[in-house]
Structure formats: C-alpha cells, structure tokens
Design a protein around this motif. Structure first.
Motif, mmCIF file in Angstrom:
data_model
loop_
_atom_site.group_PDB
_atom_site.id
_atom_site.type_symbol
_atom_site.label_atom_id
_atom_site.label_comp_id
_atom_site.label_asym_id
_atom_site.label_seq_id
_atom_site.Cartn_x
_atom_site.Cartn_y
_atom_site.Cartn_z
ATOM 1 N N ARG A 157 0.849 -1.196 0.000
ATOM 2 C CA ARG A 157 0.000 0.000 0.000
ATOM 3 C C ARG A 157 0.883 1.244 0.000
ATOM 4 N NH1 ARG A 157 -3.846 -2.006 4.994
ATOM 5 N NH2 ARG A 157 -4.070 -4.141 4.217
ATOM 6 N N PRO A 158 0.427 2.314 -0.659
ATOM 7 C CA PRO A 158 1.199 3.559 -0.651
ATOM 8 C C PRO A 158 1.514 3.992 0.778
ATOM 9 C CG PRO A 158 -0.590 3.711 -2.231
ATOM 10 C CD PRO A 158 -0.801 2.423 -1.472
ATOM 11 N N VAL A 233 5.478 -3.983 -6.916
ATOM 12 C CA VAL A 233 4.792 -2.734 -7.294
ATOM 13 C C VAL A 233 3.851 -2.970 -8.479
ATOM 14 C CG1 VAL A 233 6.639 -1.295 -6.348
ATOM 15 C CG2 VAL A 233 6.615 -1.762 -8.787
ATOM 16 N N THR A 238 1.295 0.011 -7.474
ATOM 17 C CA THR A 238 1.957 1.117 -6.769
ATOM 18 C C THR A 238 3.304 1.394 -7.426
ATOM 19 O OG1 THR A 238 3.117 -0.344 -5.246
ATOM 20 C CG2 THR A 238 0.935 0.407 -4.564
ATOM 21 N N THR A 308 5.099 3.972 -3.044
ATOM 22 C CA THR A 308 4.464 5.225 -3.462
ATOM 23 C C THR A 308 3.181 4.945 -4.241
ATOM 24 O OG1 THR A 308 5.739 5.233 -5.523
ATOM 25 C CG2 THR A 308 6.699 6.404 -3.647
ATOM 26 N N ALA A 309 2.275 5.926 -4.198
ATOM 27 C CA ALA A 309 1.047 5.791 -4.994
ATOM 28 C C ALA A 309 1.361 5.930 -6.480
ATOM 29 C CB ALA A 309 0.033 6.846 -4.560
#
Ligand SMILES: [Mg+2]
Length: 340
Positions: A157-158, A233, A238, A308-309
């Motif tokens: 998750r971000p 990712v 993400t 990161t998002a």
C-alpha cells in the motif's frame, strides 16, 4: 515470435491462461512465490517448484555436489518463506547424465538433507531419470500458513515502509568471483562465495514477519532487488522509492566493489540470488516490527525505502537526486548466459 521476444515473465503470463479449470478453493495459482489453495483444515497449503539446469543455472565444475543440493532446496524454501509459510515436504526430481559420478550425487543429496533437517522438511519423493547431456534438478516444496497471514505480492500500500531481511548483492559478487576467476583472495571473498553457494532461506524471518500486524506484501530476492520489488509494485498497482544509502551491503561487498571500481548501490540493486525477503509494512507499525525482528534474530531489519502511490521505481542517491530504476535483474529468456 520466440521465447526471447516475450521473456520469462511474458511466457509465464502466456501459460497461466487456462490453467485454472477447477478454481474453487484456489487462492493463488501461477504468478506469486508459491501456489496457495484451501485444504480441509485451518491452514492453507503452499506449493512451489524450481528447476536447476546445468549451464543455465550452475556450472557443475564450479560447484560442489553438496552446495548444489543445498541450493536446489534452499531456493524453494525461500519461496515458502516469501509467503510467510512453514515448509513441510519436498519432492526432488533429477535427470542425471552419464558423466555425473555417484560421489557427486551422494554429496548433492547430503547437501539437500542437511538443509532439510535444519528446516524440518521431509523429502517425500520425486523422480529420477537419465539425461543425455546436462544435470537437471527439479525440487517441489509444500508449506502451510494461516490464510490471514499469507504474504502476497499484490498487497503493498502507498506509504508502506519497504524492508529487507538481509544484505543484498553478495551472491552476485560471489558469482562474479567464480566466473572471472578472481577469488578467493581472503576471508571477504570467502563470505561472498558462501553467499552464492549456500544461500540461507529466511523461513523463520518470513514466519515472524507474517505474524506481525501491519506487514502487507512480500517477495524473496531471487532475480535481484530491482526486478523482484518490480513484481510487488506491478502486482500492487503502486510504485516505490529506494534510498541508495540505506541499501544493506556487507563489508565484503563494499571491499569487492571498491576493488573493481563499480557502484555499490547499483550492484546491490541488480544483485540476484540473495534470497533475502523484501516486505512492505504499515509505517505506523514499522518501528515496532523492526524492533521485534532485532530481538528475535539479533540483527537489523533494514528499511530501504517507501511504497508510493505514483507508479515507477526511483532511487534517491546520496546527494538527494532521484533517478528511475529499471528492473535489471535476471530473466532467463532474455539473458544469453550468466553474466559477461
Ligand atoms: Mg520467489
């Protein structure tokens, strides 16, 4: 179009289609560190398999039978570790060429059994056949884990802190020493060679982390940090930002890269066959998880960056500049041989 054009991961994406003809009870099929499916009991069953082929994965002349046996099992145990599982049973299939001595095979099984005993894994079966040229070993390992503790690639998750359970790059440096005929020059080279020849699966570490609230995704580093984190990712939708100065590198690797005049962070990123675990965790729990890890194992859990998002992976260097990371790790169908 040939295999070279689509690569190993393209090939996997192609063959996974149509594989699930009876999907009920299946949690994960092709595409993670191990398959996971429900059985009757409280725990889910994990299955993983890996094939090692002479001249593709190892050079028989450069590797003792004991080390090869150890590694053939270790790489599978590492996949169970990456799921947060407990390893249970192993199945070993082997294709043996005429020029492989019985002594080499005895040593191979000794290496496998020594690791199996330490990890409480039964060797329950397999297949043995003749090969016309190369030695081929295929190991399958089953494991188990509570379903709610399963560590998947697609759960990052971000904002998550990215951790590594150990140092990166040592195994590839050991391989370089072997291929370039450089070592061993001293105890530091011996450490690098040992990392390549006898990787230690992080089963206890994986189980510990799986049981911690706030630990989300995990993978083991087989192809290299950049490539394997790339799988997390991609599966999680993400990105990731890594900090060069926080990548865990051993003194032996620092000596090696200094001697050869190469960038240590780049080497650790590309790496390969480290068999450490990369896990992502809720930033609110990260400190507690790292403290618990140090208490349990007497060494640090290394925070190396953040999920990161925004998609893509970047490396922040010592001067604070960031640049994109390409997944540069191992892909058997894209590489022609071991390195250089
Ligand atoms: Mg794996």
């Amino acid at each position: 179009m040939g295999l070279k054009a689509i690569g190993e991961f393209g090939f996997i994406a192609r063959i996974r289609r149509g594989c699930l003809v009876r999907p009920e009870g299946v949690i994960l099929g092709i595409g993670d560190d191990a398959a996971a499916f429900r059985t009757d009991g409280r725990l889910v069953c994990l299955v993983t398999t890996d094939m090692l082929i002479e001249r593709v994965h190892f050079l028989r002349a450069a590797m003792s039978g004991f080390d090869l046996g150890h590694k053939a099992l270790a790489v599978n145990l590492s996949d169970i570790a990456a799921m947060g599982g407990t390893a249970r049973e192993a199945f070993v299939s082997i294709a043996i060429p005429d020029d492989c001595t019985l002594a080499y095979l005895d040593a191979l099984y000794d290496g496998m059994k020594a690791l199996a005993e330490r990890c409480a894994v039964n060797l329950l079966g397999g297949d043995t056949t003749r090969s016309l040229a190369d030695l081929v070993i295929n190991v399958t390992v089953t494991g188990q884990a509570p379903e709610r503790e399963l560590l998947r690639r697609d759960a990052a998750r971000p904002g998550d802190v990215i951790f590594s359970t150990g140092c990166l790059g040592d195994s590839r440096a050991g391989l370089s020493l072997i291929l370039k005929g450089l070592g061993p020059g001293g105890p530091e080279d011996e450490a690098l060679l040992a990392a390549h020849r006898r990787p230690e699966p992080h089963l206890a570490e994986g189980r510990f982390l799986a049981a911690q609230p706030g630990v989300h995704a995990a993978i083991d580093v087989s192809d290299g940090l950049s490539s394997d984190l790339g799988h997390i990712v991609a599966a999680s939708g993400t990105g990731a930002r890594l900090e060069a100065e926080r990548l865990p590198v051993s003194p032996a690797l620092q000596a090696f890269t200094a001697r050869l005049g190469i960038d240590t962070a780049e080497f650790a990123l590309a790496g390969g066959e480290d068999y450490t675990l990369i896990v992502t965790a809720d930033p609110a729990r990260a400190g507690e998880i790292a403290r618990g890890f140090r208490e349990a194992f007497g060494r640090p859990l290394y925070a190396i960056g953040t999920i990161t998002a925004a998609p893509g992976m970047t490396l922040v260097d010592l001067s604070g500049r960031s640049r994109p990371i390409r997944p540069t790790g191992w892909d058997h169908f894209k590489e022609d041989s071991h390195e250089g």
